[in-house]
Motif scaffolding. Structure first.
Motif, short mmCIF file in Angstrom:
data_model
loop_
_atom_site.label_atom_id
_atom_site.label_comp_id
_atom_site.label_asym_id
_atom_site.label_seq_id
_atom_site.Cartn_x
_atom_site.Cartn_y
_atom_site.Cartn_z
N ILE A 186 7.93 10.03 0.50
CA ILE A 186 9.00 9.09 0.79
C ILE A 186 8.45 8.04 1.75
O ILE A 186 7.50 8.33 2.48
N CYS A 187 8.98 6.83 1.72
CA CYS A 187 8.48 5.83 2.67
C CYS A 187 9.58 4.88 3.12
O CYS A 187 10.62 4.74 2.47
N ILE A 201 12.31 4.41 0.30
CA ILE A 201 11.86 4.41 -1.09
C ILE A 201 11.38 5.81 -1.47
O ILE A 201 10.70 6.47 -0.68
N TYR A 202 11.69 6.22 -2.68
CA TYR A 202 11.28 7.55 -3.13
C TYR A 202 11.29 7.60 -4.66
O TYR A 202 11.90 6.75 -5.32
N LYS A 203 10.59 8.57 -5.21
CA LYS A 203 10.63 8.81 -6.64
C LYS A 203 11.83 9.69 -6.97
O LYS A 203 12.12 10.63 -6.23
N PRO A 204 12.52 9.44 -8.08
CA PRO A 204 13.67 10.28 -8.44
C PRO A 204 13.29 11.76 -8.53
O PRO A 204 14.06 12.62 -8.11
N GLU A 205 12.08 12.05 -9.06
CA GLU A 205 11.68 13.45 -9.22
C GLU A 205 11.45 14.14 -7.88
O GLU A 205 11.51 15.36 -7.79
N ILE A 258 0.83 -1.20 0.00
CA ILE A 258 0.00 0.00 0.00
C ILE A 258 0.87 1.26 0.00
O ILE A 258 0.56 2.25 -0.67
N LEU A 259 1.99 1.23 0.74
CA LEU A 259 2.89 2.37 0.76
C LEU A 259 3.43 2.68 -0.64
O LEU A 259 3.53 3.84 -1.04
N LEU A 260 3.78 1.63 -1.38
CA LEU A 260 4.31 1.84 -2.73
C LEU A 260 3.23 2.40 -3.66
O LEU A 260 3.53 3.22 -4.53
N GLU A 261 1.99 1.98 -3.47
CA GLU A 261 0.89 2.54 -4.26
C GLU A 261 0.72 4.02 -3.93
O GLU A 261 0.50 4.85 -4.82
N GLN A 262 0.80 4.36 -2.64
CA GLN A 262 0.68 5.77 -2.24
C GLN A 262 1.80 6.60 -2.84
O GLN A 262 1.58 7.74 -3.27
N LEU A 263 3.00 6.05 -2.87
CA LEU A 263 4.14 6.76 -3.44
C LEU A 263 3.93 6.97 -4.94
O LEU A 263 4.17 8.07 -5.46
N ASN A 264 3.46 5.95 -5.63
CA ASN A 264 3.20 6.07 -7.06
C ASN A 264 2.10 7.07 -7.36
O ASN A 264 2.11 7.74 -8.41
N ASN A 265 1.14 7.21 -6.44
CA ASN A 265 0.02 8.13 -6.63
C ASN A 265 0.30 9.52 -6.08
O ASN A 265 -0.61 10.36 -6.01
#
Length: 320
Positions: free
Chosen positions: A146-147, A274-278, A134-141
């Motif tokens: 960061i998580c 975990i984080y998005k590069p942007e 669920i955390l990864l889905e939140q990060l993608n959305n």
């Protein structure tokens, strides 16, 4: 349909508030004729007068009042958005949305945020606690910035997310105190092949990790119950409904349970940031990301072994 531009909105609101062309033009730093032309063009475009004469000045008519109420709210929202964006540009103040596993909310995260806020008190946080999936889905959305969660296979989740390993922690077999193995300090996974298991459900990545460990140990577990929350799993074990493969769980009443260390070499899990590069282009998020790395390298606060790149800091695990 006519659309207001920003200048006309600003001219109209200023004149409505000051109620005098000469004074409003002075505030706007334009000539009075220029302001008159702008308001006249606005009224012609909308198709109705918005002002009426009042002594030496002007005042809004009924239609002007209606427009003014909406445009004033719009202007305030625009200014609010501008202020918020400007605050985000600063790396010393702003807001960060952080996701975390439940277990990390007991020890690791409170200490990390406490130390971070001592240095950067103007940066605030929102905290979301869920299983890794669920955390990864939140990060993608873009619901979180960061998580902190368990490691994952990028091919099955998201190949564009970045991760930094922050920790490894041993796994344990949690058994009721009445269990025949309860007096053992350590054991092998295979020793529990005949037991009934309480498993973390497939909302958690730990579900498949557990099944893989059982397979490597040479057996398939007999699963009685599944849950996605640590204290629930521990509660089921305490009720003598089965045993459970678990990471360290802090803050759970262990009067009726016993954690047994596992000798299997693969009986551990990896924790990552975990984080998005942007998101690294957001100054406050980038500052927090870098702080976490230096904090882990310099300080050992949490009761788990910490590993970051070539830094390996291990010490005794105080379970529960």
């Amino acid at each position: 349909m006519y659309t207001l531009n920003w200048k006309q909105l600003e001219y109209f609101i200023t004149l409505a508030e000051i109620q005098n062309y000469t004074k409003a033009a002075s505030v706007l730093n334009i000539t009075q004729p220029a302001l008159s032309r702008a308001i006249n063009n606005l009224e012609q475009s909308i198709g109705i007068p918005l002002f009426e004469k009042s002594g030496r000045g002007v005042k809004l008519n009924f239609y002007g009042h209606v427009l003014f109420q909406h445009l004033r709210i719009a202007r305030d929202k625009i200014y609010e958005g501008e202020r918020e964006v400007r605050s985000l540009i600063s790396s010393d103040k702003g807001h960060i949305s952080v996701g975390s596993l439940y277990t990390l909310g007991i020890n690791f995260l409170p200490l990390l945020l406490r130390d971070f806020n001592q240095e950067y008190p103007q940066i605030t946080f929102s905290l979301y606690q869920h299983p890794t999936r669920i955390l990864l889905e939140q990060l993608n959305n873009n619901e979180i910035d960061i998580c902190f969660c368990t490691d994952f296979d990028k091919d099955t989740i998201s190949d564009h997310l970045m991760k930094t390993v922050i920790s490894t922690e041993p796994l344990y077999m949690l058994v009721p105190r009445t269990h025949p193995m309860a007096g053992k300090k350590s054991a092998n996974l295979y020793d529990f092949k005949d037991d009934t298991f309480i498993l973390f459900n497939n909302l958690t990545l730990f579900h498949n990790e557990s099944l893989n460990l059982f397979s490597k140990a040479g057996f398939s577990p007999r699963i009685a119950y599944e849950a996605n929350e640590d204290s629930t799993v521990a509660g089921f074990v305490a009720a003598e409904l089965g045993v459970a493969l678990i990471p360290p769980i802090y803050g759970v009443n262990m009067e009726r349970c016993v954690p047994i260390a596992l000798n299997d070499p693969d009986a551990f899990r990896t924790l990552c940031m975990i984080y998005k590069p942007e998101n690294e282009s957001i100054p406050v998020v980038n500052k927090f990301h870098n702080y976490v790395i230096s904090w882990l390298a310099e300080k050992v606060h949490c009761n788990i072994p910490i590993q970051y790149k070539t830094i390996k800091l291990s010490y005794h695990v105080h379970f529960f």
